[in-house]
Design an enzyme around this catalytic site. Structure first.
Site, PDB file in Angstrom:
ATOM      1  N   HIS A 107      67.590  51.744  61.468  1.00  0.00           N
ATOM      2  CA  HIS A 107      66.965  51.513  62.775  1.00  0.00           C
ATOM      3  C   HIS A 107      67.178  50.079  63.261  1.00  0.00           C
ATOM      4  CE1 HIS A 107      65.228  55.369  63.277  1.00  0.00           C
ATOM      5  NE2 HIS A 107      64.281  55.254  62.365  1.00  0.00           N
ATOM      6  N   HIS A 136      67.083  58.348  65.335  1.00  0.00           N
ATOM      7  CA  HIS A 136      67.024  59.476  64.414  1.00  0.00           C
ATOM      8  C   HIS A 136      68.187  60.431  64.660  1.00  0.00           C
ATOM      9  CE1 HIS A 136      62.501  58.698  63.809  1.00  0.00           C
ATOM     10  NE2 HIS A 136      63.193  58.191  62.807  1.00  0.00           N
ATOM     11  N   HIS A 179      66.723  54.066  55.424  1.00  0.00           N
ATOM     12  CA  HIS A 179      66.506  54.659  56.749  1.00  0.00           C
ATOM     13  C   HIS A 179      66.059  53.600  57.759  1.00  0.00           C
ATOM     14  CE1 HIS A 179      65.040  57.932  59.498  1.00  0.00           C
ATOM     15  NE2 HIS A 179      64.194  56.964  59.849  1.00  0.00           N
TER      16      HIS A 179
END
Length: 405
Positions: free
Chosen positions: A145, A151, A141
């Site tokens: 970024h 998100h 995750h």
């Protein structure tokens, strides 16, 4: 939750699938190059350094598999991506909060800390189990970024703001579309000419090979892994989650565990979250989807038989035992000593109401043991220490919704 704030998106991209609209969110643009380096500044105390390095390689691979991106670890100098495990206030404006809460955060391209990823040192970092926070999924995750993804609004996407435990790790279509919008697709190298087809293994027959039918199958092994139930047969696996068969199954077991032998005899997950597979006189151990041991002789575990038929981890997490079964006998295995407690087996008569010969065994999430023989199973009460009334029942009917078994 991920500690990256949900800034107003610079670009929100919508695309429509056949059944529903999906969307990913971009922030800050993209990195200017595709051959990237990364460096691990500090490591968590719960895992060895080599294991942590393997986790980060696997987390990066899911992004490089679908884009032209490459990632190379360096041990000194300035890296494009810098990974650190730190605590509370640590030099940026996003402090950590101790165990739970904020797990990690990262900084987007074209920001003053571009490429920095911080993990909360105080989390219970684990790999492949529910006993803490899975480092692989959080790392994947956060890498999203630093590559430029915000998100996602898509439930279940790797880029969703909230951590959820799910294996095997894979990009959702939403994640894939987002990262390919930024960096393009993985270059496909086509062979100059297709390889010749392999010769038929038996040219005297016209046999049609099909996937095994769960309603008409005697299973080789069954195990509860990562809170999900896996049934094994002839190199194939079925996966049952929350009582429902997952779509896309049966699938080759090697899709989950590369290097797993065909026709395994038994399987179980130990307290550390490692998965053990047995075939004949050998066994293999996997950490999540990564093979870490095997083939090793079962004789090194103190067994003098040619193989086992079933394995069962049973009891409370704080006080459990693992049992091996074969031909009306069983052995108690000590995970601390990595050996059976006695080379001499005990009789299956200790398991009241269970047949002498069993093909597979597993413990469900409520603590009941299940013993399988043929297409039937028995449910064993851990309090009464006996088989429950109304058993045996048919596996196909109860687990796969079969009508005719």
């Amino acid at each position: 939750r991920c500690g990256v704030p949900d800034y107003p998106a610079q670009r929100e991209v919508h695309y429509r699938g056949r059944q529903r609209q999906r969307r990913y969110v971009l922030y800050g643009g993209r990195l200017e190059k595709t051959d990237l380096t990364y460096r691990i500044v500090r490591f968590p105390w719960q895992m060895g350094e080599e294991k942590v390095r393997r986790v980060f390689r696997e987390a990066l691979k899911i992004w490089s598999d679908v884009t032209p991106l490459t990632f190379t670890e360096i041990h000194s100098g300035k890296a494009d991506i810098r990974i650190d495990f730190t605590r509370y206030w640590h030099g940026d404006t996003l402090p950590f909060d101790g165990p739970g809460g904020i797990l990690a955060h990262a900084f987007f391209p074209k920001t003053h800390r571009q490429g920095d990823i911080h993990f909360d040192y105080d989390e219970s970092w684990t790999l492949g189990n529910h006993m803490g926070t899975d480092l692989l999924q959080v790392a994947a995750h956060e890498f999203g970024h630093v590559l430029g993804l915000q998100h996602s609004r898509e439930p279940g996407a790797i880029m969703s703001a909230y951590y959820s435990f799910s294996y095997p790790l894979r990009l959702s279509e939403d994640d894939k579309q987002g990262i390919q919008y930024l960096y393009g697709t993985h270059p496909q190298v086509l062979p100059s000419s297709p390889p010749p087809p392999p010769p038929p293994s038996n040219p005297e027959t016209n046999e049609i090979v099909t996937n095994p039918d769960a309603c008409q199958t005697d299973f080789d092994a069954v195990s509860m892994i990562r809170g999900e139930l896996f049934f094994f047969k002839s190199g194939y696996v079925w996966r049952i989650r929350d009582g429902h068969l997952e779509s896309g199954y049966p699938a080759l077991a090697s899709r989950h565990w590369r290097g797993i032998p065909d026709n395994i005899d038994a399987a179980f997950e130990d307290k550390s979250g490692n998965i053990w597979f047995f075939q004949g006189e050998n066994y293999w151990v996997f950490d999540a989807e990564m093979q870490i041991k095997g083939p090793e002789s079962i004789r090194s575990l103190g067994l003098s038989v040619s193989g086992i038929q079933a394995a069962l981890r049973w009891g409370h997490d704080s006080n459990y035992n693992t049992y091996f079964f074969k031909s009306g006998s069983y052995w108690r295995f000590s995970p601390r000593e990595n050996r059976v407690q006695s080379v001499y087996p005990r009789s299956m008569q200790d398991w009241s109401g269970i047949p002498d010969d069993v093909d597979a065994a597993f413990r469900d999430i409520y603590g009941y043991a299940h013993f399988i023989r043929g297409r039937q199973y028995w449910k064993f009460d851990p309090v009464g220490m006996n088989s429950l009334e109304g058993y045996p029942r048919y596996i196909g009917m109860d687990f796969f919704g079969c009508r005719n078994v």
